[in-house]
Design a protein around this motif. Structure first.
Motif, PDB file in Angstrom:
ATOM      1  N   LEU A 196       0.829  -1.211   0.000  1.00 20.29           N
ATOM      2  CA  LEU A 196       0.000   0.000   0.000  1.00 20.29           C
ATOM      3  C   LEU A 196       0.861   1.259   0.000  1.00 20.29           C
ATOM      4  O   LEU A 196       0.564   2.228  -0.699  1.00 20.29           O
ATOM      5  N   GLY A 197       1.930   1.242   0.788  1.00 24.24           N
ATOM      6  CA  GLY A 197       2.828   2.394   0.834  1.00 24.24           C
ATOM      7  C   GLY A 197       3.494   2.664  -0.506  1.00 24.24           C
ATOM      8  O   GLY A 197       3.645   3.816  -0.925  1.00 24.24           O
ATOM      9  N   LEU A 198       3.880   1.602  -1.199  1.00 17.65           N
ATOM     10  CA  LEU A 198       4.481   1.769  -2.528  1.00 17.65           C
ATOM     11  C   LEU A 198       3.483   2.344  -3.528  1.00 17.65           C
ATOM     12  O   LEU A 198       3.834   3.209  -4.340  1.00 17.65           O
ATOM     13  N   ILE A 199       2.252   1.884  -3.467  1.00 15.90           N
ATOM     14  CA  ILE A 199       1.204   2.435  -4.345  1.00 15.90           C
ATOM     15  C   ILE A 199       0.982   3.906  -4.013  1.00 15.90           C
ATOM     16  O   ILE A 199       0.895   4.753  -4.912  1.00 15.90           O
ATOM     17  N   MET A 200       0.897   4.218  -2.718  1.00 18.64           N
ATOM     18  CA  MET A 200       0.648   5.594  -2.281  1.00 18.64           C
ATOM     19  C   MET A 200       1.767   6.539  -2.733  1.00 18.64           C
ATOM     20  O   MET A 200       1.517   7.548  -3.378  1.00 18.64           O
ATOM     21  N   TRP A 201       3.019   6.193  -2.394  1.00 23.11           N
ATOM     22  CA  TRP A 201       4.141   7.065  -2.739  1.00 23.11           C
ATOM     23  C   TRP A 201       4.397   7.080  -4.246  1.00 23.11           C
ATOM     24  O   TRP A 201       4.748   8.118  -4.805  1.00 23.11           O
ATOM     25  N   GLY A 202       4.234   5.932  -4.909  1.00 21.28           N
ATOM     26  CA  GLY A 202       4.416   5.885  -6.359  1.00 21.28           C
ATOM     27  C   GLY A 202       3.425   6.770  -7.082  1.00 21.28           C
ATOM     28  O   GLY A 202       3.783   7.523  -7.993  1.00 21.28           O
ATOM     29  N   GLY A 203       2.164   6.701  -6.658  1.00 22.02           N
ATOM     30  CA  GLY A 203       1.145   7.557  -7.262  1.00 22.02           C
ATOM     31  C   GLY A 203       1.438   9.025  -7.043  1.00 22.02           C
ATOM     32  O   GLY A 203       1.305   9.848  -7.954  1.00 22.02           O
ATOM     33  N   LEU A 204       1.860   9.363  -5.843  1.00 18.85           N
ATOM     34  CA  LEU A 204       2.172  10.756  -5.536  1.00 18.85           C
ATOM     35  C   LEU A 204       3.384  11.234  -6.323  1.00 18.85           C
ATOM     36  O   LEU A 204       3.389  12.332  -6.872  1.00 18.85           O
ATOM     37  N   TYR A 205       4.408  10.393  -6.416  1.00 18.33           N
ATOM     38  CA  TYR A 205       5.621  10.769  -7.146  1.00 18.33           C
ATOM     39  C   TYR A 205       5.312  11.029  -8.621  1.00 18.33           C
ATOM     40  O   TYR A 205       5.834  11.971  -9.218  1.00 18.33           O
ATOM     41  N   LEU A 206       4.468  10.203  -9.192  1.00 22.99           N
ATOM     42  CA  LEU A 206       4.149  10.347 -10.614  1.00 22.99           C
ATOM     43  C   LEU A 206       3.278  11.558 -10.910  1.00 22.99           C
ATOM     44  O   LEU A 206       3.256  12.041 -12.040  1.00 22.99           O
TER      45      LEU A 206
END
Length: 136
Positions: free
Chosen positions: A114-124
């Protein structure tokens, strides 16, 4: 126009993938917070199984905390603050799973996913985060 350090152009594709990832994460967190606000029987049962308090007030408190942090994440001006707070929230969930010895890839790492999805989405989707953490 905001004063943002140049972090390169965000392509339309990256922006939309980021929005989709963030949207998936936000929908999951709304569901998670919602079932804790009610709270559904499964929330109380699971709390008992993992050694957390089984009171309605505790479940609702976790639900409110998760929803407030998710709202901060969803609002563009506070999205980085929301992501930082949600990282702590997910870290607590990971620690709880570790403490009781649940399976690694299905339970323990779920918060990591979930953290990877959250930060990945925000980074993109967020130019400020790209300026703060440039991957070149």
């Amino acid at each position: 126009m905001e004063n943002i350090a140049y972090a390169g152009n965000i392509s339309g594709k990256s922006l939309w993938v980021g929005r989709i990832l963030s949207g998936i994460f936000i929908l999951f967190m709304i569901f998670d917070g919602g079932i804790k606000l009610v709270p559904l029987d499964i929330v109380i049962q699971t709390s008992a199984e993992i050694g957390l308090p089984t009171t309605v007030a505790f479940a609702r408190g976790l639900g409110i905390l998760g929803l407030v942090c998710t709202a901060l994440y969803a609002w563009p001006r506070t999205s980085i603050l929301g992501a930082i707070l949600l990282t702590g929230y997910l870290g607590g969930a990971i620690l709880t799973q570790l403490r009781i010895g649940n399976p690694l890839f299905t339970h323990l790492f779920f918060g990591v996913y979930l953290g990877l999805i959250m930060w990945g989405g925000l980074y993109l989707r967020d130019r400020r985060l790209r300026a703060l953490i440039p991957f070149n």
